[in-house]
Scaffold this active site. Sequence first.
Site, PDB file in Angstrom:
ATOM      1  N   ASP A  84       0.819  -1.216   0.000  1.00 49.32           N
ATOM      2  CA  ASP A  84       0.000   0.000   0.000  1.00 49.32           C
ATOM      3  C   ASP A  84       0.849   1.261   0.000  1.00 49.32           C
ATOM      4  O   ASP A  84       2.013   1.266   0.390  1.00 49.32           O
ATOM      5  CB  ASP A  84      -0.950   0.013   1.197  1.00 49.32           C
ATOM      6  CG  ASP A  84      -0.228  -0.090   2.533  1.00 49.32           C
ATOM      7  OD1 ASP A  84       0.734  -0.867   2.623  1.00 49.32           O
ATOM      8  OD2 ASP A  84      -0.632   0.608   3.490  1.00 49.32           O
ATOM      9  N   GLU A 145       0.076  -1.461   5.715  1.00 49.11           N
ATOM     10  CA  GLU A 145       1.164  -1.025   6.589  1.00 49.11           C
ATOM     11  C   GLU A 145       0.972   0.421   7.018  1.00 49.11           C
ATOM     12  O   GLU A 145       1.216   0.782   8.178  1.00 49.11           O
ATOM     13  CB  GLU A 145       2.506  -1.188   5.868  1.00 49.11           C
ATOM     14  CG  GLU A 145       3.734  -0.997   6.744  1.00 49.11           C
ATOM     15  CD  GLU A 145       4.200   0.444   6.865  1.00 49.11           C
ATOM     16  OE1 GLU A 145       5.029   0.728   7.740  1.00 49.11           O
ATOM     17  OE2 GLU A 145       3.742   1.306   6.074  1.00 49.11           O
TER      18      GLU A 145
END
Length: 380
Positions: A84, A145
């Site tokens: 991400d 994350e």
Amino acid sequence: MYTSITINEERLKNTFIELVGVPCPSCDEKQEAELLVKKLQELGMEPQVDRAGEQCGGTTGNVWGFLKGNVPGALRLFFEAHMDSVAPTTGTHVMEKDGVLYSDGTTTLGGDDKSGVAAVLEAMQCIIENELPHGDIQVCFTIGEETGSYGVRYMDKTMIRADAGYCMDCGGHPGAIFNASPKAINLILTVKGKSAHAGLEPEKGINAIMLAADALHALPAYGRIDAETTLSVDMIDGGLASNIVPEACEIVIDMRCPDEEKLEHLKNETVSLFRNTVEMGGGSLEVEVKDVAPGVNLSTEHATVKIAISAAERLNFPVTTGFTGGCSDANFLCGMGLPTVLLATGMDKIHTTEECLALEDLNNAARWVLGIVGEATAKC
């Protein structure tokens, strides 16, 4: 043998551009995961997608790949990077100027953390196409994350089959190794007062916000407490309406320190100060402690660190080791029992639309992954 291998710089750049061109907001990395599964399949790395996303409302899980070793007894390695990127991240158009990659200014670049993902993929491809000797290698590209390390937080640790971990997710030039980072907790303090009409009879109320303010004012220090300890008041929420004396006020304090005993002492002192101040004002205090991330504290003599140092030195990278006050997926991997260090990949000005990545750093990050595999294999 490894020192004679040349990475394919053009292929690496194109892989990076392809990766950042795919939408990948936190916990909605499905398209990115599908692309990575395809790439790992093409490499013959037995891709799997785990179920971590089901536990955080995500659209996919972590993507795993496995390359079986051909050198018996070689150290088993684990390379990790997250899929991400922070918003705005959808529709990234990459521009190159003087050997540096940028977005067009409307999105982040996504070097955080596609620089790590691309570097790992290129290194694996070099190993496979050159039939290099190596031990077992696992790769894992995680979800969420940026919003809470959800991929590793909900990872099934029994899937890890490795002895040493490398988290490719930090700013700075390759050669920078972060082998220590703090344990982090959130201290959630709810100050309770008594509601009353703010205009008709405020004297009958106990203002929870003002009690919280008194307690905050009484803190002896905040921000950086010492070289390794921080205390940051990051969130405050209270009150129901502008004509009601607030009955409750919630404060969230982020605390970090690699020394767990010192962190516990700081937490207890802060709670005691708040409780005494609030109760003196006629209120009460409710306390909740949330573990944010376990700490990392690997000696420079630890095999995981020494291999990264040796690989960087062989590549003539300037080597540094040290402490970072931030927490990463490496913290959670260490907490699961896998010694893991955080390695720099060249990302710069992250979390902004000015984010950039020097191609030299991207190339060196891939060389470093390749070098770590070579060092680990040579030491068996």
